[in-house]
Design an enzyme around this catalytic site. Structure first.
Site, PDB file in Angstrom:
ATOM      1  N   GLN A  59      -4.183  -1.424   9.763  1.00 23.71           N
ATOM      2  CA  GLN A  59      -4.145  -2.774   9.181  1.00 23.71           C
ATOM      3  C   GLN A  59      -4.686  -3.800  10.182  1.00 23.71           C
ATOM      4  OE1 GLN A  59      -3.142  -3.470   5.933  1.00 23.71           O
ATOM      5  NE2 GLN A  59      -3.920  -5.502   6.365  1.00 23.71           N
ATOM      6  N   LYS A  72       0.842  -1.203   0.000  1.00 21.07           N
ATOM      7  CA  LYS A  72       0.000   0.000   0.000  1.00 21.07           C
ATOM      8  C   LYS A  72       0.878   1.255   0.000  1.00 21.07           C
ATOM      9  CE  LYS A  72      -3.811  -2.497   2.135  1.00 21.07           C
ATOM     10  NZ  LYS A  72      -4.489  -2.899   3.370  1.00 21.07           N
ATOM     11  N   ASP A  96     -10.871   3.333   4.999  1.00 23.31           N
ATOM     12  CA  ASP A  96     -11.272   1.921   4.989  1.00 23.31           C
ATOM     13  C   ASP A  96     -12.788   1.756   4.946  1.00 23.31           C
ATOM     14  OD1 ASP A  96      -9.151   0.183   4.809  1.00 23.31           O
ATOM     15  OD2 ASP A  96      -8.668   0.317   6.941  1.00 23.31           O
TER      16      ASP A  96
END
Ligand code: NDP
Length: 287
Positions: free
Chosen positions: A98, A54, A121
């Site tokens: 994460q 990412k 997210d």
């Protein structure tokens, strides 16, 4: 006739190539580029790999990234302190935490502590609620958004289609289902208690598999000509990756099919970048 293969890598690449021009406009307006804060907690090697991918993708698009790396024994107070810090950093427009998180950290509380205005997210209750209420939200979770992009960019009719979503997680199955519903699909959501799964799946014009069971969906579960999107990413004992769909078997029946890897995975990263750039554009008054 074998299915048309939906090339998620190529579509994701096309999306990523459109970003540097948007990034430049944000930078011109704000004096700094869009920024993504990335929090990695613990020592899970797969998480470290995903975070690395990412950050590399951010750099290529011209997005600034700031990594916060914390050990597996970190206290909740420390984690929430770093989230506050990212929430208050004006150069950060998106926050990615994460998952999975270590057991002492409450994942739901972490999602709720992230500013809903930086929730790239799409896991904050506000954004999930908006998706439920309005069929869209300022931030939509990256993987389900990627699923819809794949359908739309391959001109797959959604309105009036029968869509079956296999899986009901908050991060993939449910948001993917809500996005299909908002586009007027007739929707069925399946899970581990669904009876006669193959028969339910055979009804689908669009089948989205997000169960985490290697090669579970077989050719005789699929309506001839259907579009099959394989979200699954499963690591086999020999170290190779495969999807939730038995690719070779289903390719003989489906009309269109994503591979895994190489389908939804690259789209997830592309959508994270898009969510970050959109957030910065809103901050800059460009959207
Ligand atoms: P979860 O484990 O959170 O959810 C799995 C869902 O599948 C649950 O709703 C579960 O039902 C259902 N399920 C499990 N086994 C069966 C079965 N035998 N029959 C019917 N339903 C079943 O997984 P996620 O949603 O997080 O992820 C799903 C898959 O997508 C995984 O392979 C994951 O690696 C992949 N993934 C890929 C991403 C990408 O970027 N490509 C991103 C995120 C996930 P129940 O609710 O009843 O338990």
């Amino acid at each position: 006739m074998p299915a048309e293969i939906i090339d998620g890598k190529a579509i994701a690449q096309e999306i990523r190539e459109s970003l540097p021009a948007r990034v430049a406009k944000v930078e011109e307006k704000l004096g700094f580029p869009p920024g993504l804060g990335v929090m990695l907690v613990g020592d899970d090697p797969a998480s470290a790999t995903y975070v690395g991918m990412k950050e590399k993708a951010c750099a290529k698009a011209g997005i600034h990234s700031r990594q916060v790396t914390l050990g597996a024994q970190v206290t909740p107070e420390e984690v929430f302190g770093h989230i506050d810090d990212l929430n208050n950093d004006e150069r950060i427009h998106g926050i990615l935490i994460q998952q999975p998180l270590p057991p002492q950290i409450d994942t739901e509380a972490v999602c709720a502590a992230t500013s809903p205005e930086k929730d790239v997210d799409g896991f904050h209750p506000h954004n999930l609620g908006e998706l439920l209420r309005a069929g869209t939200a300022p931030f939509i979770a990256c993987t389900p958004r990627g699923v819809i992009e794949l359908l739309e960019r391959t001109d797959t009719p959604i309105k009036g289609a029968k869509a079956v979503v296999l899986g009901r997680s908050n991060i993939v199955g449910k948001p993917a289902a809500l996005l299909l519903l908002a586009r007027h699909a007739t929707l069925t959501i399946c899970h581990s208690r669904t009876e006669d799964l193959p028969a339910v799946c055979r009804e689908a014009d669009i089948l989205v598999a997000a169960v985490g069971r290697p090669k579970m969906v077989k050719g005789d579960w699929v309506k001839p000509g259907a579009t099959v999107i394989d979200v699954g990413t499963n690591r086999l004992d020999d170290g190779t990756l495969c999807g939730d769909v038995d690719f070779d078997d289903v390719a003989e029946v489906a009309g269109k099919l994503t591979p895994s890897p190489g389908g939804v995975g690259p789209m997830t990263i592309a959508m994270l970048l898009v969510n970050t750039v959109e957030s910065a554009e809103r901050r800059a008054g460009l959207a």
